[in-house]
Design a protein around this motif. Structure first.
Motif, PDB file in Angstrom:
ATOM      1  N   SER B  25       1.004  -1.016  -0.126  1.00  0.00           N
ATOM      2  CA  SER B  25       0.146   0.302  -0.465  1.00  0.00           C
ATOM      3  C   SER B  25       1.098   1.093   0.205  1.00  0.00           C
ATOM      4  O   SER B  25       1.406   1.401   1.227  1.00  0.00           O
ATOM      5  N   LEU B  26       0.717   2.346  -0.837  1.00  0.00           N
ATOM      6  CA  LEU B  26       1.864   2.898  -1.487  1.00  0.00           C
ATOM      7  C   LEU B  26       1.264   4.500  -1.134  1.00  0.00           C
ATOM      8  O   LEU B  26       0.322   4.424  -1.215  1.00  0.00           O
ATOM      9  N   SER B  27       1.990   5.574   0.191  1.00  0.00           N
ATOM     10  CA  SER B  27       0.979   6.594  -0.488  1.00  0.00           C
ATOM     11  C   SER B  27       0.674   7.550  -1.239  1.00  0.00           C
ATOM     12  O   SER B  27       1.186   6.736  -2.085  1.00  0.00           O
ATOM     13  N   ALA B  29       0.581   9.861  -2.982  1.00  0.00           N
ATOM     14  CA  ALA B  29       1.458  10.300  -3.848  1.00  0.00           C
ATOM     15  C   ALA B  29       2.167   9.904  -5.218  1.00  0.00           C
ATOM     16  O   ALA B  29       2.596   9.604  -6.032  1.00  0.00           O
ATOM     17  N   PHE B  30       1.879   8.218  -4.782  1.00  0.00           N
ATOM     18  CA  PHE B  30       2.692   7.359  -5.935  1.00  0.00           C
ATOM     19  C   PHE B  30       1.798   6.289  -6.462  1.00  0.00           C
ATOM     20  O   PHE B  30       0.506   5.774  -5.612  1.00  0.00           O
ATOM     21  N   LEU B  32       1.234   1.637  -7.617  1.00  0.00           N
ATOM     22  CA  LEU B  32       2.218   0.949  -7.712  1.00  0.00           C
ATOM     23  C   LEU B  32       1.633   0.417  -8.835  1.00  0.00           C
ATOM     24  O   LEU B  32       0.729   0.371  -9.496  1.00  0.00           O
ATOM     25  N   GLY B  35       4.879  -4.739  -8.957  1.00  0.00           N
ATOM     26  CA  GLY B  35       5.513  -5.612  -7.814  1.00  0.00           C
ATOM     27  C   GLY B  35       5.972  -6.081  -7.950  1.00  0.00           C
ATOM     28  O   GLY B  35       6.958  -7.255  -8.533  1.00  0.00           O
ATOM     29  N   ALA B  41      10.410  -3.370  -9.797  1.00  0.00           N
ATOM     30  CA  ALA B  41       9.622  -2.554  -9.508  1.00  0.00           C
ATOM     31  C   ALA B  41       9.029  -1.418 -10.242  1.00  0.00           C
ATOM     32  O   ALA B  41      10.059  -0.833 -10.858  1.00  0.00           O
ATOM     33  N   LEU B  43       7.039   2.337 -10.607  1.00  0.00           N
ATOM     34  CA  LEU B  43       6.135   2.927  -9.539  1.00  0.00           C
ATOM     35  C   LEU B  43       5.466   3.943 -10.032  1.00  0.00           C
ATOM     36  O   LEU B  43       7.346   4.512 -10.444  1.00  0.00           O
ATOM     37  N   ILE B  45       5.795   8.261  -9.759  1.00  0.00           N
ATOM     38  CA  ILE B  45       5.634   9.324  -9.162  1.00  0.00           C
ATOM     39  C   ILE B  45       5.116  10.440 -10.332  1.00  0.00           C
ATOM     40  O   ILE B  45       5.752  11.018 -11.308  1.00  0.00           O
ATOM     41  N   GLN B  48       6.448  10.290 -14.169  1.00  0.00           N
ATOM     42  CA  GLN B  48       7.417   9.378 -14.201  1.00  0.00           C
ATOM     43  C   GLN B  48       7.296   7.913 -13.920  1.00  0.00           C
ATOM     44  O   GLN B  48       6.041   8.264 -12.416  1.00  0.00           O
ATOM     45  N   LEU B  50       8.909   5.110 -12.028  1.00  0.00           N
ATOM     46  CA  LEU B  50      10.620   4.674 -11.658  1.00  0.00           C
ATOM     47  C   LEU B  50      10.447   3.315 -11.955  1.00  0.00           C
ATOM     48  O   LEU B  50       9.418   2.529 -12.074  1.00  0.00           O
ATOM     49  N   TRP B  52      12.987   0.359 -10.466  1.00  0.00           N
ATOM     50  CA  TRP B  52      13.594  -0.203  -9.134  1.00  0.00           C
ATOM     51  C   TRP B  52      14.202  -2.100  -8.777  1.00  0.00           C
ATOM     52  O   TRP B  52      13.254  -2.133  -8.732  1.00  0.00           O
ATOM     53  N   LEU B 146      18.031   2.620 -10.393  1.00  0.00           N
ATOM     54  CA  LEU B 146      16.866   2.930 -10.420  1.00  0.00           C
ATOM     55  C   LEU B 146      16.591   3.119 -11.755  1.00  0.00           C
ATOM     56  O   LEU B 146      17.522   3.798 -12.897  1.00  0.00           O
ATOM     57  N   VAL B 148      14.144   4.708 -15.347  1.00  0.00           N
ATOM     58  CA  VAL B 148      12.424   5.378 -15.892  1.00  0.00           C
ATOM     59  C   VAL B 148      11.954   4.816 -17.652  1.00  0.00           C
ATOM     60  O   VAL B 148      12.966   4.120 -17.703  1.00  0.00           O
TER      61      VAL B 148
END
Lengths: 332, 332
Positions: B25-27, B29-30, B32, B35, B41, B43, B45, B48, B50, B52, B146, B148
């Motif tokens: 569970s992401l905040s 601003a993000f 997913l 996963g 992964a 996500l 933002i 963009q 990202l 990872w 990391l 993009v």
């Protein structure tokens, strides 16, 4: 202790790597805010500033499986990274877990480890997003965490002469736990500070918001970490021995073994408390608001000075060098 | 080989961890995008997306220091992560390096290691942004990268019945190098594919842009990795033995040791080539454009089928099960 000499041990190793790699050059979409040498890297992407850090924990070096239970190890593996995010004034978002395990750790032990890590992740709103698993003869854990920060992160390098030095919580509790384990006297001490450090995320965010000039987390002990912050800032400090918050477990251990409690506490590694530098008006606001709003004690432990030296001021007025030790992987 | 059975070995371990952790569970601003269980992964933002990823390499498990020179090890440590970014169709941005080293590796050996890693970083536009150093008895390397991606990353799970299966480069070259090293016949084989894998970043980006439905990098060998892509997509495949691109070193080694070159090549781990699924018109465009624009060979090795089975089609018309082996850390 003079601070203008080159770093030794792990610090020198990181400087050696950084020199050899040279200047980071990022593609156009990104702007490097902070690179090698702070608690986290920071890079700007669009409107957001990302914080990014990783910490490796190795069996036999950082932990012993006959001492720490798997759930606490899972908690700690994530918490030490969240502490780095806290030290920038940021909010953690997600984590990757790289894990190497012997075959006999892939069952109930792994379940308990993951439960402990997930408990820490839930407590601080972090999503576990992926990772890597490997077979090995000993347990190796490397957790990487990504976070965000509103505005500019608080670096290690911003401390100014005249700033006050503040420390959260109390120091030496984790070291007391380690010493008790080493001595086979674990039942005499509360091991929670050693096994389940608390990342000071709320305090870090508040310190950034109110205008702290420099911040770092105390992972190697105040005696080893304060010089890093001062060296990065090109300043020095005087720390007041009587103001250093000594953890009850550290005081107990030191007294029982004829040691000076303050010296024991400031040499202690793995505190995961925050060390904050801030101009006096900001520091005063933090000393009021942090305990009231977060429940975390905050102590005024000293002042930043222009001379690149660091001293411990004794209650009797005497001064002694701050080079008491602290933890360094490459000198231990 | 049937694909509807539960995963075994490392796959089962990852599924066990993912089940235990539960839904990320992401905040706010993000968002997913992908996963646990894909090459990286993903996500979102702001505008963009990202990517990872992290990969751990352990002395004695993934490499031997009497075999690989430090510069090649540095190159490979980063390249295997860039290969994961390539498999999503993305562009790498930055890297963190977590390193555990014995004291005798902190001098010239470390310099050469960092030089090799920095060479790979420069070649693909990646900035080394930080990391962690530790003392240990054996070398442990964990690199996190990391990146993009413009638009949606290419997952493992999008393959459709009727898609063509494509593979970049040639397979089994790294395995031939490993076998030559194990046999003490290293001078007989080109070790470059084993020591210095090439991340297929341009190919991955082009495949994403043109509409590939599924993609992954071949780190454990086609025989182990193809079933992962098919299982994630809920489909099966037939692979044409005659179309599998066998690396010259693999052909040489297999012939010299009385082995079937195709079987040797598809069981080979650490190829770091891309496996791509795409509808026939997209696949045809890729087969034209990839070699012309990137210089990387691309082979049409088979087709995706609806039945959850995977077969190797022999030149004589016979079919055999695809369960030839491939590399799994927890079954090795």
């Amino acid at each position: 202790m003079r601070l203008d000499a080159p770093a030794e041990g792990e610090g020198a190793l990181i400087e050696r790597i950084a020199r050899r790699v040279g200047q980071a050059s990022l593609s156009d979409a990104f702007r490097l805010v902070l690179g090698i040498g702070d608690d986290t890297a920071a890079l700007q992407i669009g409107e957001q500033t990302l914080l990014w850090t990783a910490d490796m924990l190795l069996e036999g070096i950082h932990f012993r499986l006959d001492w720490i239970d798997p759930a606490s190890l899972g908690w700690k593996s994530l918490a030490v990274n969240l502490s780095d995010i806290a030290a920038m004034g940021g909010t953690p978002v997600g984590a990757l877990l790289s894990l190497a395990l012997p075959a006999e750790r892939t069952g109930a032990w792994l379940d308990a480890f993951v439960d402990g890590l997930a408990e820490c992740a839930r407590a601080y709103g972090v999503a576990l997003l992926g990772g890597d698993t490997n077979r090995a003869e000993q347990v190796v854990i490397d957790v990487s965490v990504l976070g965000v920060v509103a505005g500019r992160p608080v670096p290690r390098s911003g401390a100014q002469a005249g700033d006050w030095l503040l420390a959260t919580g109390a120091l030496g509790g984790s070291r007391a736990g380690l010493y008790a384990l080493l001595a086979g006297e674990a039942s005499a001490i509360d091991l929670t500070p050693h096994f389940r450090p608390i990342p000071r995320l709320q305090v870090g965010a508040l310190a950034r918001e109110l205008g702290a000039t420099a911040m770092m987390d105390l992972s190697d002990g105040l005696a080893a970490d304060l010089p890093k912050l001062l060296r990065a800032s090109g300043v020095g400090a005087v720390v007041c021995a009587a103001q250093v918050p000594v953890h009850p477990a550290a005081a107990h251990w030191a007294q029982a073994h004829g040691l000076d409690p303050v010296a024991f506490a400031i040499a202690g590694g793995e505190d995961y408390e925050l060390l904050i530098a801030a101009p006096p008006p900001v520091a005063q606001r933090l000393l009021e608001r942090v305990p009231a709003e977060t429940g975390v004690p905050l102590a005024h432990i000293g002042e930043v000075i222009a001379a690149q030296e660091v001293w411990l001021q004794r209650a009797d007025g005497g001064r002694e060098s701050f080079a008491i030790g602290g933890w360094d992987h490459f000198r231990a």
